[in-house]
Write a protein that holds these residues in place. Sequence first.
Motif, PDB file in Angstrom:
ATOM      1  N   THR A   1       6.668  -4.579  14.785  1.00 53.59           N
ATOM      2  CA  THR A   1       7.664  -5.561  16.016  1.00 53.59           C
ATOM      3  C   THR A   1       8.225  -6.688  14.598  1.00 53.59           C
ATOM      4  O   THR A   1       7.912  -6.351  13.840  1.00 53.59           O
ATOM      5  N   GLY A   2       8.822  -7.949  15.295  1.00 54.07           N
ATOM      6  CA  GLY A   2       9.659  -8.523  13.836  1.00 54.07           C
ATOM      7  C   GLY A   2       7.929  -8.844  13.267  1.00 54.07           C
ATOM      8  O   GLY A   2       8.576  -9.016  11.785  1.00 54.07           O
ATOM      9  N   ASP A   3       7.350  -9.699  13.630  1.00 56.62           N
ATOM     10  CA  ASP A   3       5.910 -10.158  13.073  1.00 56.62           C
ATOM     11  C   ASP A   3       5.523  -8.718  11.969  1.00 56.62           C
ATOM     12  O   ASP A   3       4.985  -9.762  10.353  1.00 56.62           O
ATOM     13  N   THR A   4       5.077  -8.060  12.853  1.00 56.26           N
ATOM     14  CA  THR A   4       4.518  -6.488  11.560  1.00 56.26           C
ATOM     15  C   THR A   4       5.611  -6.162  10.057  1.00 56.26           C
ATOM     16  O   THR A   4       5.289  -5.510   8.571  1.00 56.26           O
ATOM     17  N   TYR A   5       7.592  -6.491  10.624  1.00 59.27           N
ATOM     18  CA  TYR A   5       8.324  -6.878   9.806  1.00 59.27           C
ATOM     19  C   TYR A   5       7.570  -7.355   8.143  1.00 59.27           C
ATOM     20  O   TYR A   5       8.231  -6.703   7.039  1.00 59.27           O
ATOM     21  N   GLY A   6       7.653  -8.692   8.266  1.00 58.36           N
ATOM     22  CA  GLY A   6       7.194  -9.596   7.320  1.00 58.36           C
ATOM     23  C   GLY A   6       6.071  -9.863   6.841  1.00 58.36           C
ATOM     24  O   GLY A   6       5.569  -9.473   5.740  1.00 58.36           O
ATOM     25  N   CYS A   7       5.100  -9.023   8.116  1.00 55.21           N
ATOM     26  CA  CYS A   7       3.341  -8.585   7.671  1.00 55.21           C
ATOM     27  C   CYS A   7       3.097  -7.616   6.360  1.00 55.21           C
ATOM     28  O   CYS A   7       2.790  -7.176   5.502  1.00 55.21           O
ATOM     29  N   ILE A   8       4.086  -6.641   6.654  1.00 53.42           N
ATOM     30  CA  ILE A   8       4.602  -5.634   5.899  1.00 53.42           C
ATOM     31  C   ILE A   8       5.282  -5.727   4.185  1.00 53.42           C
ATOM     32  O   ILE A   8       3.836  -5.188   3.516  1.00 53.42           O
ATOM     33  N   ALA A   9       5.894  -6.479   4.694  1.00 53.34           N
ATOM     34  CA  ALA A   9       7.058  -7.171   2.778  1.00 53.34           C
ATOM     35  C   ALA A   9       4.921  -7.676   2.632  1.00 53.34           C
ATOM     36  O   ALA A   9       5.227  -7.643   1.371  1.00 53.34           O
ATOM     37  N   GLU A  10       4.214  -8.366   2.908  1.00 55.08           N
ATOM     38  CA  GLU A  10       4.104  -9.703   2.474  1.00 55.08           C
ATOM     39  C   GLU A  10       2.134  -8.977   2.240  1.00 55.08           C
ATOM     40  O   GLU A  10       2.159  -9.033   0.340  1.00 55.08           O
ATOM     41  N   LEU A  11       2.392  -7.289   2.835  1.00 60.94           N
ATOM     42  CA  LEU A  11       1.664  -6.940   1.907  1.00 60.94           C
ATOM     43  C   LEU A  11       2.016  -5.760   0.582  1.00 60.94           C
ATOM     44  O   LEU A  11       1.111  -5.775  -0.177  1.00 60.94           O
ATOM     45  N   THR A  12       2.838  -5.305   0.888  1.00 62.73           N
ATOM     46  CA  THR A  12       2.857  -4.300   0.208  1.00 62.73           C
ATOM     47  C   THR A  12       3.480  -5.090  -1.100  1.00 62.73           C
ATOM     48  O   THR A  12       3.414  -5.101  -2.607  1.00 62.73           O
ATOM     49  N   LEU A  13       4.258  -6.415  -1.319  1.00 56.46           N
ATOM     50  CA  LEU A  13       4.844  -7.440  -2.157  1.00 56.46           C
ATOM     51  C   LEU A  13       2.779  -7.851  -2.885  1.00 56.46           C
ATOM     52  O   LEU A  13       3.196  -7.452  -4.399  1.00 56.46           O
ATOM     53  N   THR A  14       2.091  -8.107  -2.165  1.00 57.03           N
ATOM     54  CA  THR A  14       1.059  -8.461  -3.220  1.00 57.03           C
ATOM     55  C   THR A  14      -0.007  -6.535  -3.872  1.00 57.03           C
ATOM     56  O   THR A  14      -0.320  -7.330  -4.933  1.00 57.03           O
ATOM     57  N   LEU A  15       0.590  -5.823  -2.949  1.00 54.82           N
ATOM     58  CA  LEU A  15      -0.275  -4.194  -3.993  1.00 54.82           C
ATOM     59  C   LEU A  15       1.044  -3.940  -5.095  1.00 54.82           C
ATOM     60  O   LEU A  15       0.280  -3.552  -5.898  1.00 54.82           O
ATOM     61  N   LEU A  16       1.852  -4.305  -4.604  1.00 56.75           N
ATOM     62  CA  LEU A  16       2.539  -3.899  -6.325  1.00 56.75           C
ATOM     63  C   LEU A  16       2.668  -4.652  -7.371  1.00 56.75           C
ATOM     64  O   LEU A  16       2.447  -4.441  -8.236  1.00 56.75           O
ATOM     65  N   PHE A  17       2.042  -5.929  -6.616  1.00 57.30           N
ATOM     66  CA  PHE A  17       2.018  -6.593  -7.628  1.00 57.30           C
ATOM     67  C   PHE A  17       1.080  -6.655  -8.550  1.00 57.30           C
ATOM     68  O   PHE A  17       0.339  -6.807  -9.888  1.00 57.30           O
TER      69      PHE A  17
ATOM     70  N   TRP B   1       5.354 -11.234 -19.260  1.00 55.91           N
ATOM     71  CA  TRP B   1       6.005 -12.493 -17.771  1.00 55.91           C
ATOM     72  C   TRP B   1       7.323 -12.417 -18.263  1.00 55.91           C
ATOM     73  O   TRP B   1       8.245 -12.066 -18.929  1.00 55.91           O
ATOM     74  N   GLY B   2       7.488 -10.540 -18.061  1.00 60.68           N
ATOM     75  CA  GLY B   2       8.945 -10.282 -17.802  1.00 60.68           C
ATOM     76  C   GLY B   2      10.128  -9.773 -16.292  1.00 60.68           C
ATOM     77  O   GLY B   2       9.270  -9.955 -15.841  1.00 60.68           O
ATOM     78  N   LEU B   3      11.361  -9.144 -16.946  1.00 61.27           N
ATOM     79  CA  LEU B   3      12.201  -8.893 -15.651  1.00 61.27           C
ATOM     80  C   LEU B   3      11.435  -8.113 -14.569  1.00 61.27           C
ATOM     81  O   LEU B   3      11.711  -7.582 -13.836  1.00 61.27           O
ATOM     82  N   PHE B   4      10.517  -7.422 -15.559  1.00 59.79           N
ATOM     83  CA  PHE B   4      10.067  -6.293 -14.647  1.00 59.79           C
ATOM     84  C   PHE B   4       9.273  -7.219 -13.208  1.00 59.79           C
ATOM     85  O   PHE B   4       8.748  -6.426 -12.113  1.00 59.79           O
ATOM     86  N   ILE B   5       8.301  -8.113 -13.282  1.00 62.43           N
ATOM     87  CA  ILE B   5       8.193  -9.665 -11.805  1.00 62.43           C
ATOM     88  C   ILE B   5       9.513  -9.065 -11.018  1.00 62.43           C
ATOM     89  O   ILE B   5       9.040  -8.913  -9.421  1.00 62.43           O
ATOM     90  N   VAL B   6      10.085  -8.086 -11.193  1.00 63.51           N
ATOM     91  CA  VAL B   6      11.288  -8.067 -10.188  1.00 63.51           C
ATOM     92  C   VAL B   6      10.665  -7.458  -9.016  1.00 63.51           C
ATOM     93  O   VAL B   6      11.342  -6.722  -7.906  1.00 63.51           O
ATOM     94  N   LEU B   7       9.979  -6.121  -9.420  1.00 62.57           N
ATOM     95  CA  LEU B   7      10.074  -4.706  -8.675  1.00 62.57           C
ATOM     96  C   LEU B   7       9.106  -4.941  -7.888  1.00 62.57           C
ATOM     97  O   LEU B   7       9.143  -4.830  -6.358  1.00 62.57           O
TER      98      LEU B   7
END
Length: 276
Positions: free
Chosen positions: A249-265, A138-144
């Motif tokens: 749309t605004g909704d798809t921006y949020g969708c993209i953020a959550e999917l990208t977050l999960t895949l980068l994790f 659990w390092g600071l790399f968590i922010v990536l």
Amino acid sequence: MKKWLQAFVASIQFLTRIPMPVQVPFTPEILKRSTVFFPITGLFIGLITWGAGLLFGSLLPPWPAAAFVLVVMIMMTGGLHLDGLMDTADGLLSGRTVERILEIMKDSRVGAMGVIVCFIVLLLQWSLVAALLEHDVWGLFIVLPFLGSRFAMVWAIAKEPHARADSGLGVLFHGIKGSYLVVSFLLLSFFAALALFADSAWLSPIGLLSGMEQWHLRPMIFLLLFLLVSLALSFLLARGISRKLGGLTGDTYGCIAELTLTLLFMAVVMNLNIQG
């Protein structure tokens, strides 16, 4: 300078629930400028998440600790991006026409597909956080992932048209300058590199958990791959959804953020030798 400071504050106020002592006007100009600072806002969310992991990881077993970390992650955004994820899932997985999909996405009610997709995404995020905590990685790399996922929103705003030309909150961001995207990527690169350097040079020697010695790839190589993967995910998700809807749309921006977050994790976990 004043408008850029307002844009910085607007980025935090729009994307998070972090209290700010000042209020700024959410005008189209300010909101467009605020996209430059989306990665920095992601950095703040990531730092708070990292701190939550250190706290709950020292008080609880890994799996319940991960649940509390996930609660903190959701609280930081007020569920804004998850709401977009659910609305987008309801629309895209309905099998309807584009017009009907956009109507479904505007509906404030959440359908079955939205709930299912949200559950799967949260389950993945929880299990990935728990895996890291369980193996004392659990390092600071968590922010990536938080940096990359917020940059993905900037890419989507800058590179794809808006599906609703005359309505929706997302339209206020449409038409940002290409230079904003470039600066946003530079900020992503700088803070990602800084986090990796600080993790290996400063934090691990003083006893804060890191686990970088368990990485398959050296930090510099991982950084380059992380940036490439962030760009690829930004492009593929934004283009894929845009082709389906004729824009975003605004909704798809949020969708993209959550999917990208999960895949980068997932990419972070895959780079760690913690299997078994």
